[in-house]
Design a protein around this motif. Sequence first.
Motif, PDB file in Angstrom:
ATOM      1  N   ASP A  19       0.831  -1.201   0.000  1.00  0.00           N
ATOM      2  CA  ASP A  19       0.000   0.000   0.000  1.00  0.00           C
ATOM      3  C   ASP A  19       0.863   1.247   0.000  1.00  0.00           C
ATOM      4  N   ARG A  20       0.225   2.412   0.086  1.00  0.00           N
ATOM      5  CA  ARG A  20       0.969   3.679  -0.012  1.00  0.00           C
ATOM      6  C   ARG A  20       1.867   3.927   1.192  1.00  0.00           C
ATOM      7  N   ASN A  21       1.743   3.113   2.231  1.00  0.00           N
ATOM      8  CA  ASN A  21       2.622   3.208   3.396  1.00  0.00           C
ATOM      9  C   ASN A  21       3.780   2.222   3.327  1.00  0.00           C
ATOM     10  N   ASP A  79      -4.502   9.106  -7.936  1.00  0.00           N
ATOM     11  CA  ASP A  79      -3.613   9.187  -6.779  1.00  0.00           C
ATOM     12  C   ASP A  79      -2.834   7.884  -6.608  1.00  0.00           C
ATOM     13  N   LEU A  80      -1.619   7.990  -6.117  1.00  0.00           N
ATOM     14  CA  LEU A  80      -0.813   6.801  -5.864  1.00  0.00           C
ATOM     15  C   LEU A  80      -1.480   5.959  -4.781  1.00  0.00           C
ATOM     16  N   GLY A 116      13.128  -1.249  -3.350  1.00  0.00           N
ATOM     17  CA  GLY A 116      12.214  -1.129  -4.474  1.00  0.00           C
ATOM     18  C   GLY A 116      10.899  -0.472  -4.114  1.00  0.00           C
ATOM     19  N   ILE A 117      10.209  -1.013  -3.127  1.00  0.00           N
ATOM     20  CA  ILE A 117       8.885  -0.507  -2.773  1.00  0.00           C
ATOM     21  C   ILE A 117       8.967   0.907  -2.213  1.00  0.00           C
ATOM     22  N   GLY A 118       9.817   1.113  -1.225  1.00  0.00           N
ATOM     23  CA  GLY A 118       9.893   2.414  -0.564  1.00  0.00           C
ATOM     24  C   GLY A 118      10.331   3.532  -1.488  1.00  0.00           C
ATOM     25  N   THR A 119      11.322   3.271  -2.319  1.00  0.00           N
ATOM     26  CA  THR A 119      11.821   4.305  -3.218  1.00  0.00           C
ATOM     27  C   THR A 119      10.832   4.575  -4.342  1.00  0.00           C
ATOM     28  N   CYS A 120      10.106   3.550  -4.777  1.00  0.00           N
ATOM     29  CA  CYS A 120       9.047   3.755  -5.765  1.00  0.00           C
ATOM     30  C   CYS A 120       7.961   4.662  -5.202  1.00  0.00           C
ATOM     31  N   LEU A 121       7.621   4.490  -3.934  1.00  0.00           N
ATOM     32  CA  LEU A 121       6.612   5.345  -3.299  1.00  0.00           C
ATOM     33  C   LEU A 121       7.062   6.804  -3.276  1.00  0.00           C
ATOM     34  N   VAL A 122       8.331   7.032  -2.998  1.00  0.00           N
ATOM     35  CA  VAL A 122       8.848   8.400  -2.927  1.00  0.00           C
ATOM     36  C   VAL A 122       8.926   9.031  -4.309  1.00  0.00           C
ATOM     37  N   GLU A 123       9.465   8.291  -5.266  1.00  0.00           N
ATOM     38  CA  GLU A 123       9.717   8.867  -6.591  1.00  0.00           C
ATOM     39  C   GLU A 123       8.547   8.688  -7.554  1.00  0.00           C
ATOM     40  N   VAL A 155      12.049  -5.194  -8.442  1.00  0.00           N
ATOM     41  CA  VAL A 155      11.547  -4.497  -9.626  1.00  0.00           C
ATOM     42  C   VAL A 155      10.135  -4.012  -9.319  1.00  0.00           C
ATOM     43  N   THR A 156       9.883  -2.720  -9.440  1.00  0.00           N
ATOM     44  CA  THR A 156       8.618  -2.159  -8.980  1.00  0.00           C
ATOM     45  C   THR A 156       7.987  -1.222 -10.000  1.00  0.00           C
TER      46      THR A 156
END
Length: 322
Positions: free
Chosen positions: A92-94, A169-170, A130-137, A159-160
């Motif tokens: 999820d977004r978190n 919205d994300l 992967g997950i965390g950086t994809c959420l930020v960027e 790979v994300t």
Amino acid sequence: MRAALSVHHAGRIQAAITSDSAAKSALVASWRRSSNLHHLDPADCGSPDYLTEAELKQARQRLEPLLQAAQSSLDRLFLAVGGVGCCVLLADRNGVTIERRGAQADDQTFRSWGLWTGAVWNEECQGTNGIGTCLVEQRALTIHRDQHFYTRNTGLSCVTAPVYDQEGDLAAVLDVSSCRADLTEAFANLISMAVGDAAQRIEAENFKAALPEARILLAPLRDKGSGALIAVNADDLVVGATRSARQGLGITQQYFQNPRPVADLLDLAQTDPDLLAGAERSVLQRALARANGNVSAAAQALGISRATLHRKLNRLDVHRSH
């Protein structure tokens, strides 16, 4: 050996974030966030945090419609990558993994890495990943092995791709992760294409489910692929659009407070006046064919009145066989 690797990896990251590379490299910028903003130590060997069962249940409930829309795409993606030692995660977004697919034989290994439901993979907790950086960027990306911030994660390839909801919205991140040492960057790039396609399918299914009464049109945007979808009501007013369509057509959320005809949105009068008419004619002809020429049944299937359908048929010069 592990201690030496940790020291080497930490030194490499520290050298990078104190250099000028962060201004040029998105990866180094993420390392810098992990160190300076979140105060993480790359040598930390702690496992990911996990939500409680009750917290995980709440996280899943918040994303339930999208989660349901994602099931077939998750299954299909796992069929493509599961045989080469990968697992599929939806977070999820978190950054909380709320759904996964994996081979039972690999469960123990993946669980030891934290690639499991309930694990928290945002940058605040796990640094560059992967997950965390994809959420930020908010973009598709690959974090391959020693590109991870934590030394303990340098055996992973992740790979994300971001997943956006019906309002643009994300909402989630789709991830394929592997701990195989022989997974090359070239092969990870092939996986990236499959992940991107699956994320787009999830968005489309969720979009259709969120607007069940609307007709869904593919916007004529060549660089957005099949993800640029527009929803129109029975009066051909635009009532929804995916993120790709919003970006390509310059649609903001305020647009839907006063919906306009789809022809105006696409500016068809100036570009290709026959494009919308042709698309609408095809929709009507398919509806009539499925109803065996019965106008009343076709109108009901389209969610419009018989009189409205007759007007459209006459305007578009659609001939009925019955």
